[in-house]
Structures are given as structure tokens and as C-alpha cells.
Design an enzyme around this catalytic site. Structure first.
Site, short mmCIF file in Angstrom:
data_model
loop_
_atom_site.label_atom_id
_atom_site.label_comp_id
_atom_site.label_asym_id
_atom_site.label_seq_id
_atom_site.Cartn_x
_atom_site.Cartn_y
_atom_site.Cartn_z
N SER A 42 4.69 18.35 -72.55
CA SER A 42 4.65 19.78 -72.87
C SER A 42 3.51 20.43 -72.11
O SER A 42 2.34 20.04 -72.29
CB SER A 42 4.42 19.97 -74.38
OG SER A 42 3.93 21.28 -74.61
N HIS A 73 8.74 20.07 -70.78
CA HIS A 73 8.93 20.84 -72.02
C HIS A 73 8.07 22.10 -71.93
O HIS A 73 6.85 22.02 -71.72
CB HIS A 73 8.52 19.97 -73.21
CG HIS A 73 8.78 20.58 -74.54
ND1 HIS A 73 10.02 20.53 -75.15
CD2 HIS A 73 7.97 21.24 -75.39
CE1 HIS A 73 9.95 21.13 -76.34
NE2 HIS A 73 8.72 21.58 -76.50
N ASP A 106 6.92 25.47 -73.88
CA ASP A 106 6.82 26.09 -75.20
C ASP A 106 6.62 27.59 -75.07
O ASP A 106 5.60 28.05 -74.56
CB ASP A 106 5.65 25.47 -75.96
CG ASP A 106 5.95 24.06 -76.41
OD1 ASP A 106 6.99 23.87 -77.06
OD2 ASP A 106 5.16 23.15 -76.09
N MET A 125 6.16 31.07 -77.05
CA MET A 125 5.73 31.55 -78.37
C MET A 125 5.48 33.06 -78.31
O MET A 125 4.97 33.57 -77.31
CB MET A 125 4.43 30.85 -78.77
CG MET A 125 4.54 29.34 -78.77
SD MET A 125 3.06 28.58 -79.42
CE MET A 125 3.43 26.83 -79.16
N HIS A 130 11.68 25.51 -75.08
CA HIS A 130 11.63 25.55 -76.55
C HIS A 130 11.18 26.95 -76.97
O HIS A 130 10.02 27.30 -76.85
CB HIS A 130 10.63 24.47 -77.01
CG HIS A 130 10.43 24.38 -78.48
ND1 HIS A 130 9.41 23.64 -79.05
CD2 HIS A 130 11.11 24.93 -79.53
CE1 HIS A 130 9.46 23.73 -80.36
NE2 HIS A 130 10.47 24.52 -80.68
N MET A 165 10.09 29.45 -79.46
CA MET A 165 9.55 29.67 -80.81
C MET A 165 9.32 31.16 -80.96
O MET A 165 8.19 31.66 -81.00
CB MET A 165 8.25 28.87 -80.98
CG MET A 165 8.51 27.38 -81.14
SD MET A 165 7.06 26.38 -80.78
CE MET A 165 7.19 26.31 -79.01
N MET A 185 10.98 19.07 -85.36
CA MET A 185 9.53 19.30 -85.24
C MET A 185 8.79 18.38 -86.20
O MET A 185 9.12 18.30 -87.39
CB MET A 185 9.19 20.75 -85.62
CG MET A 185 9.66 21.81 -84.63
SD MET A 185 9.09 21.58 -82.94
CE MET A 185 7.31 21.59 -83.14
N GLY A 191 -0.68 22.91 -79.71
CA GLY A 191 -0.66 21.52 -79.29
C GLY A 191 -1.76 20.75 -80.01
O GLY A 191 -2.63 21.33 -80.66
N GLY A 192 -1.71 19.44 -79.88
CA GLY A 192 -2.80 18.60 -80.37
C GLY A 192 -2.89 18.45 -81.88
O GLY A 192 -3.94 18.05 -82.39
N ASP A 227 9.22 16.50 -81.50
CA ASP A 227 8.15 17.31 -80.90
C ASP A 227 6.99 17.48 -81.86
O ASP A 227 7.15 18.06 -82.94
CB ASP A 227 8.75 18.69 -80.55
CG ASP A 227 7.79 19.59 -79.81
OD1 ASP A 227 6.67 19.16 -79.48
OD2 ASP A 227 8.19 20.75 -79.55
#
Ligand code: DX5
Ligand code: ZN
Length: 221
Positions: free
Chosen positions: A7, A32, A34, A36, A65, A67, A136, A143-144, A174
Site C-alpha cells: 500500500s 494498493h 488507498d 480517502m 481501494h 474509502m 478490513m 496505515g501502521g 487489508d
């Protein structure tokens, strides 16, 4: 074999093109991405213009992805930007069937995603129509984060549902994937793992992805 999708959320954003080339050379199977919107999740990341720029640096499949609220507004833009898989959240999609149909009409693979607290029953009806189910294992937004205990059982049940309903569906997981839990995640029935901090936070991407592949080589799904 388990596929690894780094990601880019945890990559160095000032050098995104180089970072993608680096993980591709290190053995990544997909990238990947992300997306948002600051509404569905409390963070803002990247839009279709960035995806289109990144498309020029590599041919590796882009796993996008979304979101974002009302994802139907952006399907055309992310398809035109060069996405290969477009995944939307069931929690953000009022007319999910229409959105999945729109993604497929663009010639893209269509995915649906579930937040940790959303039951699998929310995708039961749409599963025959989709290419990918994304489970998910953290609350989306950052992240993290730490893998949520209890999600291994959900992955197992997702695999059972796929077997019974549409075995062609790819199962992706994920959030919070590490060298410590990747084997258990695969054994629960996962086809693709997303890995952000564990790959981009490591010094040697090839060593980390190589270890991930070695650890999961002989596991049975
Ligand atoms: C979380 C994102 C994830 C995230 C995973 O909202 O959807 O893709 O980047 O990052 P790690 O692997 O660091 O949990
Ligand atoms: Zn993601």
C-alpha cells in the site's frame, strides 16, 4: 501463491513513482492505492490525477481501494486513470449493485470491502457479481495500525462464503499485516494481502517481500 499488494499510503509521497518501481522490482504483485475523502474516513489522500500519473511509470496492476462516500461519483475518473481493480465499501454505497455494474461496464475488476464491524452478510447478495472481496482488519483511515484480533475468524468465514457462493472471487485482507501474522492470514483463506507499513517501513523491500513469500509458500488454503 499468496499475492502481495504494497500500500503506497506508507510510501514516501515525494517519490511515489520511484517507490512503486522499487516494490515492483522487489516482487510486489499489485500496487494498493488507498483513496480517502475525509468523510468516510478521517483522512485525505490521493485522487484520480495522481493515479493517472503513476500509471505512466509501471504496468503492474493497480488495486484501487476507495474509502469515500458515494463512490459512484468517481468510478469513471478512477477507471480512466488506469485502475485495474476498483473496490468500494458496502458501508458507503447506497446502490451497491449499480456501482458494481458500473465498474464492470468500464472493463475493470469490481471489489467490495467490509469494515471490521460489518458482518459478512452485508455482501452475501452481491458476491455472485463481484471479482474481489476485501476484508478490513483495521478500521480504515491510516496505515501502521494493529491487526484486530478476531479477524482471522472473519477471514475463514469469508473464505467459506466465497466457496459456497462464487469461488472465482479473490479474497483480499487489508490492515496490520506483518511478518508475524501473514502466515495465519493466508491459512485462513486469503489470496491477496495488502501491506503498507511492513513493506515501506522496512529498509530492504526485496528482503521483506521475499520473507513474506517464503513464510507463506507452503501454507495450505
Ligand atoms: C487503511 C488502508 C490500508 C493501509 C494498510 O485504511 O486501507 O490499505 O494502508 O496499511 P498497513 O499495512 O500499514 O496497516
Ligand atoms: Zn487499503
Amino acid at each position: 501463491m499468496l499475492k502481495i499488494a504494497p500500500s503506497i499510503l506508507s510510501a514516501d509521497f515525494s517519490r511515489l513513482g520511484e517507490e512503486i518501481r522499487a516494490v515492483e522490482a522487489a516482487g510486489a504483485d499489485l500496487i494498493h492505492i488507498d483513496v480517502m475523502d475525509g468523510h468516510f474516513v478521517p483522512n485525505l489522500t490521493i485522487g484520480p490525477a495522481v493515479v493517472a500519473s503513476l500509471r505512466k511509470v509501471t504496468k503492474i496492476p493497480f488495486d484501487v481501494h476507495l474509502m469515500i462516500e458515494s463512490p459512484e461519483r468517481y468510478i469513471d475518473a478512477f477507471a480512466a486513470a488506469g485502475s485495474d481493480i476498483i473496490t468500494v465499501h458496502v458501508e458507503a454505497s447506497t446502490h451497491l449493485h449499480r456501482i458494481i455494474t458500473a465498474i464492470k461496464q468500464k472493463g475493470k475488476k469490481a471489489g467490495v470491502s467490509l469494515n471490521p464491524a460489518t458482518p459478512l452478510s452485508a455482501v452475501e447478495q452481491i458476491l455472485p457479481e463481484v471479482d474481489l472481496l476485501l476484508v478490513m482488519t483495521v478500521n480504515p483511515g491510516f496505515g501502521g495500525q494493529k491487526f484486530i484480533d478476531g479477524m482471522i475468524d472473519k477471514i475463514r468465514r469469508a473464505r467459506d462464503l466465497i466457496r459456497a457462493s462464487n469461488p472465482a472471487v479473490m479474497l483480499e485482507v487489508d490492515g496490520g499485516i506483518t511478518l508475524e501474522n501473514i502466515r495465519a492470514v493466508q491459512e485462513a483463506g486469503t489470496d491477496i494481502v495488502v501491506a503498507g507499513a511492513s513493506v515501506f517501513g522496512s529498509k530492504d523491500y526485496a528482503k521483506t517481500i521475499g520473507e513474506m513469500k517464503t513464510l507463506t509458500k507452503r501454507a495450505v488454503t
